[in-house]
Design a protein around this motif. Structure first.
Motif, PDB file in Angstrom:
ATOM      1  N   ASP A  31       0.872  -1.181   0.000  1.00  0.00           N
ATOM      2  CA  ASP A  31       0.000   0.000   0.000  1.00  0.00           C
ATOM      3  C   ASP A  31       0.909   1.231   0.000  1.00  0.00           C
ATOM      4  O   ASP A  31       1.597   1.497   0.979  1.00  0.00           O
ATOM      5  N   VAL A  32       0.919   1.990  -1.101  1.00  0.00           N
ATOM      6  CA  VAL A  32       1.885   3.062  -1.299  1.00  0.00           C
ATOM      7  C   VAL A  32       1.184   4.407  -1.296  1.00  0.00           C
ATOM      8  O   VAL A  32       0.123   4.575  -1.917  1.00  0.00           O
ATOM      9  N   ARG A  33       1.794   5.397  -0.654  1.00  0.00           N
ATOM     10  CA  ARG A  33       1.351   6.787  -0.706  1.00  0.00           C
ATOM     11  C   ARG A  33       2.555   7.645  -1.105  1.00  0.00           C
ATOM     12  O   ARG A  33       3.634   7.479  -0.540  1.00  0.00           O
ATOM     13  N   VAL A  34       2.363   8.535  -2.063  1.00  0.00           N
ATOM     14  CA  VAL A  34       3.445   9.387  -2.549  1.00  0.00           C
ATOM     15  C   VAL A  34       3.178  10.825  -2.111  1.00  0.00           C
ATOM     16  O   VAL A  34       2.066  11.341  -2.303  1.00  0.00           O
ATOM     17  N   TYR A  35       4.209  11.489  -1.587  1.00  0.00           N
ATOM     18  CA  TYR A  35       4.097  12.863  -1.115  1.00  0.00           C
ATOM     19  C   TYR A  35       5.123  13.718  -1.854  1.00  0.00           C
ATOM     20  O   TYR A  35       6.333  13.511  -1.715  1.00  0.00           O
ATOM     21  N   GLU A  36       4.632  14.678  -2.641  1.00  0.00           N
ATOM     22  CA  GLU A  36       5.473  15.525  -3.482  1.00  0.00           C
ATOM     23  C   GLU A  36       5.405  16.970  -2.988  1.00  0.00           C
ATOM     24  O   GLU A  36       4.309  17.508  -2.782  1.00  0.00           O
ATOM     25  N   ALA A  37       6.577  17.590  -2.812  1.00  0.00           N
ATOM     26  CA  ALA A  37       6.616  18.947  -2.260  1.00  0.00           C
ATOM     27  C   ALA A  37       6.034  19.985  -3.209  1.00  0.00           C
ATOM     28  O   ALA A  37       5.387  20.942  -2.769  1.00  0.00           O
ATOM     29  N   HIS A  38       6.263  19.833  -4.515  1.00  0.00           N
ATOM     30  CA  HIS A  38       5.812  20.849  -5.462  1.00  0.00           C
ATOM     31  C   HIS A  38       4.311  20.716  -5.714  1.00  0.00           C
ATOM     32  O   HIS A  38       3.798  19.603  -5.883  1.00  0.00           O
ATOM     33  N   PRO A  39       3.608  21.830  -5.775  1.00  0.00           N
ATOM     34  CA  PRO A  39       2.156  21.754  -5.963  1.00  0.00           C
ATOM     35  C   PRO A  39       1.733  21.378  -7.374  1.00  0.00           C
ATOM     36  O   PRO A  39       0.629  20.896  -7.591  1.00  0.00           O
ATOM     37  N   GLY A  40       2.606  21.598  -8.369  1.00  0.00           N
ATOM     38  CA  GLY A  40       2.274  21.273  -9.754  1.00  0.00           C
ATOM     39  C   GLY A  40       3.340  20.416 -10.383  1.00  0.00           C
ATOM     40  O   GLY A  40       4.288  19.979  -9.732  1.00  0.00           O
ATOM     41  N   ALA A  41       3.191  20.174 -11.693  1.00  0.00           N
ATOM     42  CA  ALA A  41       4.153  19.356 -12.413  1.00  0.00           C
ATOM     43  C   ALA A  41       5.479  20.086 -12.543  1.00  0.00           C
ATOM     44  O   ALA A  41       5.540  21.311 -12.583  1.00  0.00           O
ATOM     45  N   ASP A  42       6.566  19.327 -12.643  1.00  0.00           N
ATOM     46  CA  ASP A  42       7.903  19.890 -12.838  1.00  0.00           C
ATOM     47  C   ASP A  42       7.992  20.469 -14.248  1.00  0.00           C
ATOM     48  O   ASP A  42       7.838  19.756 -15.232  1.00  0.00           O
ATOM     49  N   GLN A  43       8.270  21.761 -14.352  1.00  0.00           N
ATOM     50  CA  GLN A  43       8.321  22.398 -15.670  1.00  0.00           C
ATOM     51  C   GLN A  43       9.672  22.216 -16.358  1.00  0.00           C
ATOM     52  O   GLN A  43       9.740  22.022 -17.525  1.00  0.00           O
ATOM     53  N   ASP A  44      10.752  22.354 -15.692  1.00  0.00           N
ATOM     54  CA  ASP A  44      12.098  21.989 -16.140  1.00  0.00           C
ATOM     55  C   ASP A  44      12.233  21.952 -17.661  1.00  0.00           C
ATOM     56  O   ASP A  44      12.783  21.014 -18.241  1.00  0.00           O
ATOM     57  N   ALA A  45      11.732  22.969 -18.342  1.00  0.00           N
ATOM     58  CA  ALA A  45      11.522  22.888 -19.780  1.00  0.00           C
ATOM     59  C   ALA A  45      12.799  22.716 -20.585  1.00  0.00           C
ATOM     60  O   ALA A  45      12.792  22.119 -21.648  1.00  0.00           O
ATOM     61  N   GLY A  46      13.929  23.238 -20.118  1.00  0.00           N
ATOM     62  CA  GLY A  46      15.129  23.185 -20.929  1.00  0.00           C
ATOM     63  C   GLY A  46      15.933  21.927 -20.789  1.00  0.00           C
ATOM     64  O   GLY A  46      16.834  21.674 -21.583  1.00  0.00           O
ATOM     65  N   ALA A  47      15.660  21.106 -19.776  1.00  0.00           N
ATOM     66  CA  ALA A  47      16.495  19.949 -19.491  1.00  0.00           C
ATOM     67  C   ALA A  47      15.945  18.707 -20.177  1.00  0.00           C
ATOM     68  O   ALA A  47      14.753  18.438 -20.145  1.00  0.00           O
TER      69      ALA A  47
END
Length: 390
Positions: A31-47
């Motif tokens: 039973d897995v729960r994931v907790y992500e600090a950022h409120p939205g998706a990672d934009q990291d557009a240039g990488a």
């Protein structure tokens, strides 16, 4: 489930390592729960990044191969140029004969998004905006506390929260990632013909930099440059900045290769970050808490293996918890299986960045017909039990 008696696992971090770990643990029956600090998706557009054949193999075992092959594009050969632009080699890359295991080039944000969508599709809870502040544990479980005052409890906690890992600070507060000797620039240039064609990644051994590029089927070219010198002002390990492309161009114009023209045609600023690595031999687990991915074994990007290593971690960890009778034995077996491979990558990649190790010969680093490859394939095969011995 036949392995550890733990039923709930908290995964801190919803990036590549955390999402992949969640997929593997869920497949193993936890039973897995994931907790992500950022409120939205990672934009990291240039990488952008490349996934090696072993990373693609791991995705297949996580039943996420199709989700990832739907994005990005395959790489089937590697071309090596010297500082004069002369082609030194052009060789097959990875497991070219198997389409699902071919190297793949894609944006980091695309991979994050695809894996997070798989997490949600499988009914795994993903909580965004949950910034971890502390971890406390006891003989029967572990509690995570978040900046908003919320808490979460489980039997195990997996720290997949990257270079700036809060979980790692709780385990080993004295350990810090270090500068690996290079700054790394990333960019994308639209409509750049004559760059070798789709499916080819070209590496340039320049006189003052290392440069690499790959052309997408639509014509856009993804590129990176690694440049030695003093680190960028510290804003936290792995922090990224946008800088004018003119900061990089003088170094590239010293050589008659395609590098300078590609960067000059790149619109707007480019992304730059410090190449960063973890010290060898750092602690990965204590009690019911374990580190995976960059939180445990970040390496300079010179070998291009970071994302693949995180995906491999996910499969081996899930199998360890599935096949071994208690968390301590599972974590110990996971570490015995994973540490030699990932620390070899830290050493080789860091050596390339600092100029103390020759760049890898032009062949896929995970495609060697030797015992190590056979052992890795067994480790990543979902139906092959993972032994408690390394």
């Amino acid at each position: 489930m036949t392995g550890t008696a733990a039923t709930r696992v908290l995964v801190i971090g919803g990036g590549i390592a955390g999402s992949a770990a969640a997929l593997g643990l869920h497949r193993a029956g936890l039973d897995v729960r994931v907790y992500e600090a950022h409120p939205g998706a990672d934009q990291d557009a240039g990488a952008f990044l490349t996934l090696a054949s072993a990373g693609m193999r791991a995705l297949t075992q996580l039943e996420a191969g199709r989700a990832v092959t739907a994005i990005g594009f395959p790489l089937t050969s590697l071309r090596l140029l010297d500082a004069a632009g002369t082609e030194l080699a052009h060789v097959p890359l990875g497991e070219v004969a198997e389409p699902g295991l071919r190297y793949r080039c894609l944006r980091r944000a695309e991979l994050n998004s695809a894996l997070q969508q798989e997490v949600s599709r499988r009914g795994i809870r993903l909580v965004r905006g949950a910034r971890l502040t502390s971890v406390t544990g006891g003989p029967g479980g572990v509690t995570a506390r978040f900046a908003d005052g919320g808490t979460a409890g489980g039997e195990l906690l997996i720290g997949a929260d990257g270079l700036n890992s809060t979980v790692r600070r709780a385990l080993a507060p004295e350990v810090r990632p270090g500068y690996a000797g290079q700054r790394v620039f990333y960019g994308r240039t639209p409509g750049a013909p004559g760059t070798g064609g789709s499916g080819v990644i070209t590496m340039v051994r320049g006189s003052t930099s290392a440069f690499g590029y790959a052309q997408a089927p639509a014509g856009e070219t993804y590129w990176f440059a690694r440049v030695g010198g003093d680190p960028l002002p510290e804003r936290g390990p792995g922090a990224r900045s946008a800088v004018p492309r003119e900061e990089l161009l003088p170094l590239l114009r010293a050589d008659p290769t395609p590098a300078a023209a590609l960067v000059a045609a790149c619109p707007g600023p480019v992304m730059v970050t410090n190449a960063t690595e973890m010290p060898l031999g750092t602690r990965w687990h204590t009690g019911r808490v374990l580190l995976v991915g960059d939180a445990a074994h970040a390496a300079s990007p010179a070998t291009g293996q970071g994302a693949s290593m995180a995906l491999e971690d996910a499969v081996v960890l899930a199998k360890a918890l599935r096949d071994l009778p208690d968390p301590e034995r599972a974590f110990e077996a996971y570490e015995r299986h994973r540490r030699p491979r990932v620390e070899h990558n830290i050493t080789v990649s860091g050596g390339i960045s600092r100029g103390t190790h020759a760049p890898a010969r032009p062949a896929a680093p995970d495609h060697r017909p030797d015992h190590q490859d056979e052992e890795l394939i067994r480790q990543l095969d979902w139906d092959t039990p993972l032994s408690g011995e390394g």
